[in-house]
Design an enzyme around this catalytic site. Structure first.
Site, short mmCIF file in Angstrom:
data_model
loop_
_atom_site.label_atom_id
_atom_site.label_comp_id
_atom_site.label_asym_id
_atom_site.label_seq_id
_atom_site.Cartn_x
_atom_site.Cartn_y
_atom_site.Cartn_z
N LEU A 234 32.01 -11.53 -3.43
CA LEU A 234 33.05 -12.47 -4.10
C LEU A 234 34.26 -12.10 -3.34
O LEU A 234 34.87 -10.96 -3.24
CB LEU A 234 32.97 -12.21 -5.65
N LYS B 59 31.18 -17.64 -7.70
CA LYS B 59 31.31 -16.75 -9.10
C LYS B 59 30.49 -17.25 -10.28
O LYS B 59 30.97 -18.16 -10.97
CB LYS B 59 32.73 -16.59 -9.39
N TYR C 283 32.13 -19.21 -13.57
CA TYR C 283 33.44 -18.70 -14.49
C TYR C 283 34.34 -18.28 -13.67
O TYR C 283 34.49 -18.02 -12.38
CB TYR C 283 32.68 -17.67 -15.39
N GLU D 254 30.31 -4.36 -2.91
CA GLU D 254 31.32 -4.39 -3.59
C GLU D 254 30.97 -3.64 -4.99
O GLU D 254 29.89 -3.17 -5.08
CB GLU D 254 31.88 -5.71 -3.90
#
Ligand code: PLP
Length: 281
Positions: A201, A143, A27, A176
Site C-alpha cells: 500500500l 486500499k 476505505y 509491509e
C-alpha cells in the site's frame, strides 16, 4: 452514512450491499490530532485513486466530504482519534460482475477517540513484531476492505504477544506490515523501505516520513529487505496513520539492538510531528 448523521447503533447497511457480500469496497483511515486531520490531502488523494482503480464513483465531491469529516469530529467531540471512511459499490442483487446502470455507492464515515497516552507509550517504548508469509492478493496498492490475510496475520501476532506482523513475499523479502509500512536503518545507517509497486500500500505516512528524511539529508534507499537483514539492522520501525515511526524492539522474539527505540526512529517521530500539519481548524 449516505448523507445523514446517525447514531452509531442505528447505522446499518443493506444485506445485499456488495461491500458486505463481495468485499467490493474501499476505505481510508485518517488520524485526528488536537481536533485536526493529519495528512488529509494525502488520504483523500489515495481515496480517489482506490475508487478509480475499482471504477467506483466518488459518492460526494471532495470539498463537501471534507466538511462532513470536520462535522463528524465536532459532533463526536474527538480530540485525538481516527476518522474511518468506507465506500462500497452499494446494494445490488448478488452477482459478481459490476452492475451496469446507475451507481448507488454506500458511503460510511465513523469517528472514534483513542487513548493518546497508550499511543505515546507505544511511540516511546516500541512494539514487538512477528514475520508471516504474505498471503494477500496481487493488488495490495489498492486500499480495499478485503482484509482477511491481515486479520489472520495480526491475530497470530497478537497471540504471540506482538503488535504487528511483517508479511514476507515468496522471495523472502518483507512487503509491509498487516496495517503498516515497514522500515529499517541498515548496518550502514541508511534508511530503507520497500519501493512502491503493486506489492504494498502506498502509505500516506510513508510518503511524509520519506520526504522528511530526505529534507533532513538522511541517506534513504527504497529497496527490498529480508527479515534476516532487519534482525541485523540498527533500527526498525513502522509507519501508519495511527503511528508515524513506531519503533520495533523485537522480531520473532529476538531483540533489535539493545531492545530500545533507536535514535533515527526517534528523530523521524519529531520530524513527522513538525511536517504532518496537525492541529485543529
Ligand atoms: N500498509 C497497509 C497494508 C495498511 O493497511 C496501512 C494502513 O492502514 C498502511 C500500510 C499504512 O498506510 P497509512 O500511512 O496511509 O496509514
Amino acid at each position: 452514512m449516505n448523507g445523514r448523521y446517525l447514531r452509531h447503533g442505528e447505522a446499518a447497511v443493506h444485506v445485499e450491499d456488495r461491500g458486505l457480500q463481495l468485499g467490493d469496497s474501499i476505505y481510508e483511515v485518517c488520524r485526528v490530532e488536537a481536533g485536526g486531520l493529519l495528512d488529509e490531502a494525502g488520504h483523500l488523494d489515495r481515496l480517489e485513486r482506490s475508487l478509480a482503480a475499482l471504477e467506483l464513483p466518488m459518492p460526494m465531491a471532495r470539498e463537501p466530504l471534507r466538511l462532513v469529516m470536520r462535522e463528524l469530529i465536532r459532533r463526536n467531540r474527538i480530540r485525538d482519534g481516527i476518522v474511518y471512511l468506507q465506500i462500497t459499490r452499494g446494494p445490488f442483487r448478488r452477482d459478481h460482475p459490476m452492475p451496469e446502470g446507475a451507481a448507488k455507492p454506500t458511503l460510511i464515515l465513523t469517528a472514534r477517540a483513542y487513548d493518546r497516552a497508550a499511543a505515546m507509550a507505544r511511540m516511546a517504548s516500541g512494539v514487538k513484531i512477528i514475520a508471516r508469509p504474505d498471503e494477500r492478493w496481487a493488488r495490495r496498492d489498492i486500499k480495499t476492505t478485503q482484509l482477511l490475510p491481515a486479520v489472520l496475520a495480526k491475530t497470530a501476532a497478537k497471540r504471540a504477544g506482538a503488535n504487528e506482523a511483517w508479511l514476507v513475499d515468496d522471495d523472502g523479502f518483507v512487503t509491509e506490515g498487516g496495517s503498516t509500512n515497514a522500515w529499517i536503518v541498515d548496518a550502514k545507517g541508511t534508511l530503507v523501505t520497500r519501493p512502491l509497486s503493486r506489492d504494498i500500500l502506498p502509505g500516506v505516512t510513508r510518503a511524509v516520513v520519506l520526504a522528511a528524511a530526505r529534507d533532513a539529508q538522511m541517506t534513504v534507499e527504497e529497496r527490498k529487505f529480508t527479515v534476516a537483514e532487519a534482525l541485523a539492522a540498527r533500527e526498525a520501525f513502522l509507519t501508519s496513520a495511527s503511528g508515524a515511526a513506531v519503533p520495533v524492539v523485537a522480531i520473532d522474539g529476538a531483540a533489535m539492538g539493545d531492545g530500545r527505540p533507536g535514535p533515527l526512529t526517534l528523530r523521524l517521530q519529531a520530524l513527522y510531528a513538525a511536517k504532518s500539519g496537525g492541529g485543529g481548524d
